[in-house]
Scaffold this motif. Structure first.
Motif, mmCIF file in Angstrom:
data_model
loop_
_atom_site.group_PDB
_atom_site.id
_atom_site.type_symbol
_atom_site.label_atom_id
_atom_site.label_comp_id
_atom_site.label_asym_id
_atom_site.label_seq_id
_atom_site.Cartn_x
_atom_site.Cartn_y
_atom_site.Cartn_z
ATOM 1 N N THR A 6 0.740 -1.252 0.016
ATOM 2 C CA THR A 6 -0.100 0.069 0.018
ATOM 3 C C THR A 6 0.884 1.035 -0.053
ATOM 4 O O THR A 6 0.454 1.959 -0.493
ATOM 5 C CB THR A 6 -1.115 0.010 1.202
ATOM 6 O OG1 THR A 6 -0.202 -0.214 2.529
ATOM 7 C CG2 THR A 6 -2.017 -0.935 0.990
ATOM 8 N N ILE A 16 -5.262 6.043 -1.986
ATOM 9 C CA ILE A 16 -6.093 4.982 -1.426
ATOM 10 C C ILE A 16 -7.059 5.505 -0.568
ATOM 11 O O ILE A 16 -6.824 6.064 0.520
ATOM 12 C CB ILE A 16 -5.198 4.028 -0.661
ATOM 13 C CG1 ILE A 16 -4.023 3.325 -1.536
ATOM 14 C CG2 ILE A 16 -6.245 2.742 0.071
ATOM 15 C CD1 ILE A 16 -3.016 2.468 -0.679
ATOM 16 N N TRP A 17 -8.253 5.259 -0.901
ATOM 17 C CA TRP A 17 -9.755 5.589 -0.050
ATOM 18 C C TRP A 17 -10.196 4.450 0.202
ATOM 19 O O TRP A 17 -10.204 3.373 -0.550
ATOM 20 C CB TRP A 17 -10.276 6.586 -0.961
ATOM 21 C CG TRP A 17 -9.855 8.023 -1.142
ATOM 22 C CD1 TRP A 17 -8.737 8.243 -0.959
ATOM 23 C CD2 TRP A 17 -10.396 9.170 -1.673
ATOM 24 N NE1 TRP A 17 -8.423 9.553 -1.428
ATOM 25 C CE2 TRP A 17 -9.569 9.937 -1.965
ATOM 26 C CE3 TRP A 17 -11.879 9.289 -2.523
ATOM 27 C CZ2 TRP A 17 -10.032 11.277 -2.782
ATOM 28 C CZ3 TRP A 17 -12.053 10.619 -3.080
ATOM 29 C CH2 TRP A 17 -11.304 11.608 -3.019
ATOM 30 N N LEU A 18 -10.817 4.476 1.279
ATOM 31 C CA LEU A 18 -11.521 3.271 1.890
ATOM 32 C C LEU A 18 -12.957 3.458 1.522
ATOM 33 O O LEU A 18 -13.593 4.551 1.596
ATOM 34 C CB LEU A 18 -11.607 3.242 3.390
ATOM 35 C CG LEU A 18 -12.741 2.104 4.169
ATOM 36 C CD1 LEU A 18 -11.750 0.876 3.663
ATOM 37 C CD2 LEU A 18 -12.627 2.364 5.641
ATOM 38 N N LEU A 34 -6.386 2.528 10.052
ATOM 39 C CA LEU A 34 -6.294 2.304 8.650
ATOM 40 C C LEU A 34 -5.385 3.397 8.084
ATOM 41 O O LEU A 34 -4.624 3.327 6.921
ATOM 42 C CB LEU A 34 -7.423 2.208 7.926
ATOM 43 C CG LEU A 34 -8.223 0.909 8.299
ATOM 44 C CD1 LEU A 34 -9.558 0.883 7.477
ATOM 45 C CD2 LEU A 34 -7.552 -0.442 7.718
ATOM 46 N N ARG A 38 -2.329 1.274 6.632
ATOM 47 C CA ARG A 38 -2.623 0.973 5.502
ATOM 48 C C ARG A 38 -2.880 2.022 4.407
ATOM 49 O O ARG A 38 -3.072 1.970 3.109
ATOM 50 C CB ARG A 38 -4.286 0.137 5.646
ATOM 51 C CG ARG A 38 -4.199 -0.835 6.154
ATOM 52 C CD ARG A 38 -3.363 -2.155 5.770
ATOM 53 N NE ARG A 38 -3.594 -3.197 6.380
ATOM 54 C CZ ARG A 38 -2.713 -3.631 7.621
ATOM 55 N NH1 ARG A 38 -1.738 -2.804 7.847
ATOM 56 N NH2 ARG A 38 -3.126 -4.763 7.968
ATOM 57 N N VAL A 40 -4.344 4.834 4.079
ATOM 58 C CA VAL A 40 -5.455 5.183 3.678
ATOM 59 C C VAL A 40 -5.761 6.831 3.802
ATOM 60 O O VAL A 40 -5.382 7.249 4.806
ATOM 61 C CB VAL A 40 -6.723 4.434 4.212
ATOM 62 C CG1 VAL A 40 -8.167 5.450 4.123
ATOM 63 C CG2 VAL A 40 -7.049 3.202 3.990
ATOM 64 N N VAL A 43 -12.162 8.614 2.141
ATOM 65 C CA VAL A 43 -13.397 7.656 2.304
ATOM 66 C C VAL A 43 -14.453 7.789 1.371
ATOM 67 O O VAL A 43 -14.718 9.226 1.123
ATOM 68 C CB VAL A 43 -13.803 7.763 3.762
ATOM 69 C CG1 VAL A 43 -15.274 7.330 3.858
ATOM 70 C CG2 VAL A 43 -12.917 6.888 4.734
ATOM 71 N N THR A 294 -10.573 3.543 -4.654
ATOM 72 C CA THR A 294 -11.369 3.342 -3.337
ATOM 73 C C THR A 294 -11.764 1.870 -3.319
ATOM 74 O O THR A 294 -12.638 1.285 -4.216
ATOM 75 C CB THR A 294 -12.568 4.272 -3.334
ATOM 76 O OG1 THR A 294 -13.290 4.267 -2.158
ATOM 77 C CG2 THR A 294 -13.682 3.992 -4.528
ATOM 78 N N GLU A 297 -12.705 -2.838 2.383
ATOM 79 C CA GLU A 297 -11.571 -3.288 3.160
ATOM 80 C C GLU A 297 -10.949 -4.725 2.814
ATOM 81 O O GLU A 297 -9.769 -4.956 3.300
ATOM 82 C CB GLU A 297 -12.035 -3.353 4.861
ATOM 83 C CG GLU A 297 -11.021 -3.515 5.663
ATOM 84 C CD GLU A 297 -11.290 -3.226 7.146
ATOM 85 O OE1 GLU A 297 -10.605 -3.400 7.925
ATOM 86 O OE2 GLU A 297 -12.825 -3.258 7.331
ATOM 87 N N LEU A 300 -8.333 -3.880 0.435
ATOM 88 C CA LEU A 300 -7.390 -3.194 0.823
ATOM 89 C C LEU A 300 -6.447 -4.181 1.632
ATOM 90 O O LEU A 300 -5.030 -3.893 1.449
ATOM 91 C CB LEU A 300 -8.053 -2.067 1.875
ATOM 92 C CG LEU A 300 -6.974 -1.165 2.858
ATOM 93 C CD1 LEU A 300 -6.082 -0.536 1.814
ATOM 94 C CD2 LEU A 300 -7.712 -0.373 3.633
#
Length: 369
Positions: A6, A16-18, A34, A38, A40, A43, A294, A297, A300
């Motif tokens: 990541t 990177i968006w969740l 996150l 991760r 992130v 969102v 996006t 999870e 991700l």
């Protein structure tokens, strides 16, 4: 974490968006985790996500009780609950928003899907959501229907940042970029600082494969079956080509020189539906600068665990992507028909989820009285 897939994805230019949000995730510190572990940096939400969040857990009980005591209508209750979640998440992401000059640290909230074919209602609710959330790092999601194009332009013109959603075809994507640029031109005429306006264009990926693969199976020839699992990535890769060409025009260059921002492509629907397809496919095959991915999870975590990031995987693939789309036509798959159907189904599915959300909140309000 600096050597994780990541982290490598972020270094390659992918934000990177969740693709998930719930009050439990906010309250538990899971969102901050996150961000820290991760990579992130944003969102996205939609009616399906909120319906799922409201249907489980006790995180909303206290607010529901207050709303029930005030005899709040179900639509007003949904408005209050969802905007509170988005505002709280926006506060968590505010440091990222500040550090990236507004590119990331974004939290999206969608207008009611029932307004997808009503430009005036969409424009009005976009303003209401923007005012209620009252955070500069919010994005208002507007679907890329024909009626949505007008709403995109007018919402940008009013100084509101927009996440355009439910894009499936290259033709519609070009129209979305045009709507954004027109909105910027109007915003400039209205006296808005263009540097404060941001937008992403959400291009859906896995749903394209799901529908096209179904048609390829029905055709059944060796040539058709050899194309399974390839259309979604090819379509998105060609969308990136559209993006680079559109923002290299004189029209776009003039706006960018005046402080405007590019409308970045966002890869949505990146969870793999077919178990025969590698679970990181819609991540590792769609790497390039100035894009957002996006992810649910599960995707991700798969990317963090075993994603292989090998730099730009889009621009070297344009020729192969064009060959894939041409081959689909040769075996009898009408891609234009597919994308039109997917837009229609996308709106309908979000309306179903919205109604489920209303039902869930109605039951919760009644139980709290």
């Amino acid at each position: 974490m600096s050597n994780s897939p990541t982290a490598e994805l972020s270094a390659a230019g992918v934000s990177i968006w969740l693709d998930d949000l719930s009050r439990e995730r906010i309250a538990s510190g899971g969102l901050e985790k996150l961000i820290a572990e991760r990579n992130v940096v944003g969102v996205t939400t939609n009616p399906t996500i909120f319906a799922g969040a409201l249907a489980k857990g006790e995180a909303y009980d206290e607010q529901v009780a207050v709303l029930a005591a005030a005899n709040t209508s179900v639509t007003d209750a949904v408005f209050e609950i969802t905007t509170d979640d988005v505002a709280a998440a926006s506060d968590i992401f505010r440091p990222i928003y500040d550090a990236t000059g507004g590119f990331d640290g974004r939290v999206s909230i969608e207008v009611e899907p029932g307004f997808a074919h009503d430009a005036a209602a969409t424009i009005q609710q976009a303003q209401q959501l923007w005012t209620k959330v009252d955070r500069p790092n919010a994005l208002i999601k507007i679907p890329a229907t024909l009626e949505g194009l007008e709403a995109i332009t007018e919402t940008i013109a009013a100084g509101i940042s927009v996440n355009v959603t439910l894009i499936f075809s290259l033709e519609r994507y070009r129209a979305v970029i045009d709507a954004y640029l027109t909105g910027l031109e109007k915003a400039k005429a209205n006296g808005h600082d263009l540097s404060t306006l941001h937008s992403v264009a959400s291009f859906f990926v896995s749903r394209v494969d799901t529908e096209i693969d179904k048609r390829l199976d029905a055709i059944g020839s060796d040539e058709a079956l050899a194309l399974k699992g390839k259309a979604g990535v090819a379509n998105a890769q060609l969308a990136y080509e559209v993006f680079t060409e559109a923002f290299a025009t004189e029209r776009a260059a003039t706006l960018l020189a005046g402080g405007a921002n590019k409308q970045r492509p966002l890869w949505a629907s990146t969870g793999v539906k077919d178990p025969a397809v590698l679970d990181t496919t819609y991540v590792v095959e769609l790497v390039a600068a100035d894009v957002v991915n996006t992810m649910p999870e599960k995707t991700l975590e798969a990317t963090f665990d075993h994603g292989v990031i090998a730099g730009d995987s889009i621009t070297p693939s344009y020729a192969a992507a064009r060959e894939t789309i041409a081959a689909l036509a040769t075996v009898g798959v009408d891609v234009d028909d597919v994308t039109a159907l997917l837009e229609k189904e996308g709106v309908e599915k979000f309306i179903v989820s919205w109604n489920e959300l209303l039902d869930t909140v109605t039951a919760a309000l009644q139980a709290a009285k």
